[in-house]
Write an enzyme that holds these catalytic residues in place. Structure first.
Site, PDB file in Angstrom:
ATOM      1  N   LEU A  16       0.839  -1.207   0.000  1.00 29.27           N
ATOM      2  CA  LEU A  16       0.000   0.000   0.000  1.00 29.27           C
ATOM      3  C   LEU A  16       0.863   1.243   0.000  1.00 29.27           C
ATOM      4  CD1 LEU A  16      -3.212   0.747   1.957  1.00 29.27           C
ATOM      5  CD2 LEU A  16      -1.280   2.315   2.225  1.00 29.27           C
ATOM      6  N   ASN A  18       0.773   5.490   0.258  1.00 33.26           N
ATOM      7  CA  ASN A  18      -0.060   6.655   0.513  1.00 33.26           C
ATOM      8  C   ASN A  18       0.752   7.933   0.393  1.00 33.26           C
ATOM      9  OD1 ASN A  18       0.585   5.332   3.220  1.00 33.26           O
ATOM     10  ND2 ASN A  18      -0.270   7.230   4.018  1.00 33.26           N
ATOM     11  N   ASP A  19       0.721   8.855   1.324  1.00 32.36           N
ATOM     12  CA  ASP A  19       1.157  10.240   1.132  1.00 32.36           C
ATOM     13  C   ASP A  19       2.496  10.384   0.414  1.00 32.36           C
ATOM     14  OD1 ASP A  19      -0.918  10.274   2.929  1.00 32.36           O
ATOM     15  OD2 ASP A  19       0.109  11.489   4.429  1.00 32.36           O
ATOM     16  N   GLN A  35       4.807   7.329   1.657  1.00 32.55           N
ATOM     17  CA  GLN A  35       4.435   6.395   2.704  1.00 32.55           C
ATOM     18  C   GLN A  35       4.175   5.028   2.073  1.00 32.55           C
ATOM     19  OE1 GLN A  35       3.267   7.500   6.502  1.00 32.55           O
ATOM     20  NE2 GLN A  35       5.264   8.036   5.671  1.00 32.55           N
ATOM     21  N   TYR A  78       6.433   8.273   9.672  1.00 30.80           N
ATOM     22  CA  TYR A  78       5.285   8.993   9.131  1.00 30.80           C
ATOM     23  C   TYR A  78       5.752  10.145   8.234  1.00 30.80           C
ATOM     24  CZ  TYR A  78       1.748   6.534  11.957  1.00 30.80           C
ATOM     25  OH  TYR A  78       0.904   5.591  12.502  1.00 30.80           O
ATOM     26  N   SER A  79       4.812  10.908   7.740  1.00 30.95           N
ATOM     27  CA  SER A  79       5.071  11.874   6.678  1.00 30.95           C
ATOM     28  C   SER A  79       5.989  13.020   7.101  1.00 30.95           C
ATOM     29  CB  SER A  79       3.756  12.450   6.167  1.00 30.95           C
ATOM     30  OG  SER A  79       3.024  11.489   5.451  1.00 30.95           O
ATOM     31  N   ARG A 136       2.188  15.765  13.883  1.00 32.24           N
ATOM     32  CA  ARG A 136       2.919  15.049  12.832  1.00 32.24           C
ATOM     33  C   ARG A 136       3.003  15.848  11.528  1.00 32.24           C
ATOM     34  NH1 ARG A 136      -1.732  11.997  13.946  1.00 32.24           N
ATOM     35  NH2 ARG A 136      -3.394  12.105  12.388  1.00 32.24           N
ATOM     36  N   ASP A 137       3.758  15.283  10.582  1.00 29.23           N
ATOM     37  CA  ASP A 137       3.882  15.774   9.206  1.00 29.23           C
ATOM     38  C   ASP A 137       4.643  17.097   9.116  1.00 29.23           C
ATOM     39  OD1 ASP A 137       2.195  13.602   8.895  1.00 29.23           O
ATOM     40  OD2 ASP A 137       0.405  14.822   8.583  1.00 29.23           O
ATOM     41  N   GLU A 190      -3.597  17.898   9.205  1.00 34.42           N
ATOM     42  CA  GLU A 190      -2.506  17.070   8.693  1.00 34.42           C
ATOM     43  C   GLU A 190      -1.828  17.772   7.520  1.00 34.42           C
ATOM     44  OE1 GLU A 190      -3.231  12.471   9.353  1.00 34.42           O
ATOM     45  OE2 GLU A 190      -4.594  13.251   7.824  1.00 34.42           O
TER      46      GLU A 190
END
Length: 463
Positions: A16, A18-19, A35, A78-79, A136-137, A190
């Protein structure tokens, strides 16, 4: 089952995606981190995967770049973003941990001087007391005052969303300044991004609505604000994220956009082409080794105080054989014009210029995989796609003063529509129901089409 494998979009070979993360032009190549869960098609594992390209057309996949192997990121990398400082790429990300099942996050730094080996430097910021551990991010940029600034998506201890602002002299040692902007309407912000188009400063952010008691996401959307940011005070002229915002994309699948400044000065945006829930993701990924992809890279400009998005100019090199469209009038005399466009493949490009006429303009792709309808009287655009979890169509609506032109990029299992020069964009994944393509126009559309050019497309090159 018809394959959903994309031909012109970035997607991981398995697991998978993602970002998009860490978009950075470094030593002659564009780095697009993302991600990634390489082990399964769910969100149970998070690392950064990596694509590189020197021209936005030919992409090399480099597999795992940053993995969760430290105590401060062992529950997920994480991002974040990346920035070149003094010849080194500095990578900022959120390290996620869950000791005894309780979330604890850290903002972290990694560096590289060759773009191959990424050396972790550890924690650069703990969560300030104003916020919960939904913090986060990070996104870092260099200000006009030659200082470095970081925004971090956050949730205040009150349970409402905010963006934190931090400052550094060297990009390594960071101090929390305060809250840049906040929201009373959502529970989490986010993926904040700060950048400029010309002299105009822009804040991208994703507002996330949550059930705080259950710690679950309800729904999210990608937005932006125009404003002025004063580095001396840390103030952003808007400040209230619930006012004066605009949507970046009006389709079903667009989230976590990130930008990068290219060597020629263009600002390029990538986003994650998904907002699927767990059930949608599971069904969409059936029979495939992977799930999800990125949007096409988009060039950003500003027109009448709105962001316009156009496909990156390099992508037009993917256009291949021109498709001849029948021009005989009798094709426009039927109730529908089913024979007007019929292709043996699913990847194609179409540009239409339209006249301002009364009557509804409607096109139907592949027996309602996608339906696009504009009513000039109501000034309403309706975009629909076939649902893959229940019978019927899913729908988005946009108020549109007029419809001048459409630019459609259709891949095996996605569509991106750029309307009126990119002032409105619709992005969505599409469930394939047939191997070929048929486009059907309603009869009332016949006098609206001024010109129509359609091309087959070559697939992107990848290694």
């Amino acid at each position: 089952m018809i394959s959903k494998k994309q031909k012109i979009h970035l997607e991981a070979p398995k697991g998978l995606m993602n970002d998009p993360n860490g978009l950075c032009w470094y030593k002659g190549e564009l780095y697009v981190f993302f991600q990634w869960n390489r082990f399964s098609k769910d969100h149970s594992f998070k690392e950064w995967g990596l694509f590189k390209s020197s021209n936005l057309l030919d992409w090399d996949f480099h597999g795992s770049a940053i993995v969760p192997d430290q105590e401060y990121d062992n529950n997920g990398v994480y991002s974040g973003n990346a920035l070149e400082i003094d010849g080194k790429m500095h990578i900022y990300y959120t390290g996620n941990t869950k000791p005894n099942g309780i979330r604890k996050t850290y903002q972290c730094l990694a560096e590289t001087d060759d773009g191959e080996l990424f050396q972790k430097k550890g924690i650069i910021l703990n969560t300030p007391k104003d916020f919960t551990e939904h913090f986060r991010d990070p996104f870092v940029w260099k200000g006009k005052d030659q200082k470095y600034y970081m925004v971090v998506g956050a949730q205040k201890v009150s349970g409402k969303g905010a963006i934190a602002l931090c400052k550094s002299c060297d990009g390594k040692k960071w101090n929390y300044i305060g809250i840049l902007a906040e929201s009373d309407n959502c529970e989490m912000i986010e993926c904040p991004v700060v950048f400029s188009l010309g002299e105009q400063q822009i804040l991208l952010f994703c507002s996330q609505h949550r059930d705080n008691d259950k710690d679950e996401v309800l729904w999210s959307e990608s937005l932006y604000q125009l404003g002025e940011w004063e580095p001396q005070t840390g103030d952003f002229t808007v400040g209230n994220l619930d006012e004066k915002y605009s949507r970046l994309d009006w389709g079903m699948d667009f989230y976590a956009p990130q930008t990068v400044c290219m060597p020629d000065g263009r600002t390029i945006l990538f986003a994650w082409m998904s907002q699927m829930d767990g059930e949608q993701t599971e069904i969409f990924g059936e029979g495939e080794p992977n799930v999800h992809c990125m949007t096409l890279p988009r060039e950003l400009t500003l027109r009448e105080n709105r962001i316009c998005q156009r496909p990156a100019r390099e992508l037009y090199q993917l256009l291949d054989d021109h498709i001849q469209i029948p021009k005989e009038k009798n094709h426009f005399q039927q109730e529908t014009i089913a024979e007007m466009v019929s292709l043996s493949e699913r990847t194609w490009y179409c540009k239409m210029e339209l006249l301002q006429q009364e009557g509804i303009f409607e096109l139907n792709i592949n027996q309602s995989e996608v339906v696009f309808c504009y009513d000039p009287g109501e000034k309403q655009l309706v975009f629909q796609r076939k649902s893959w979890i229940r019978d019927g169509l899913e729908q988005k609506e946009v108020t549109l003063e007029k419809l001048d032109d459409l630019e459609i990029w259709f891949d095996t299992s996605s569509i991106e529509i750029f309307i009126n020069g990119g002032s409105v964009v619709l992005s969505a994944r599409v469930i394939p129901t047939q191997q070929h393509t048929k486009i059907r126009f309603q009869k009332s559309s016949k006098d609206m089409i001024k010109s129509m050019n359609m091309y087959k497309m070559k697939g992107r090159k990848s290694n």
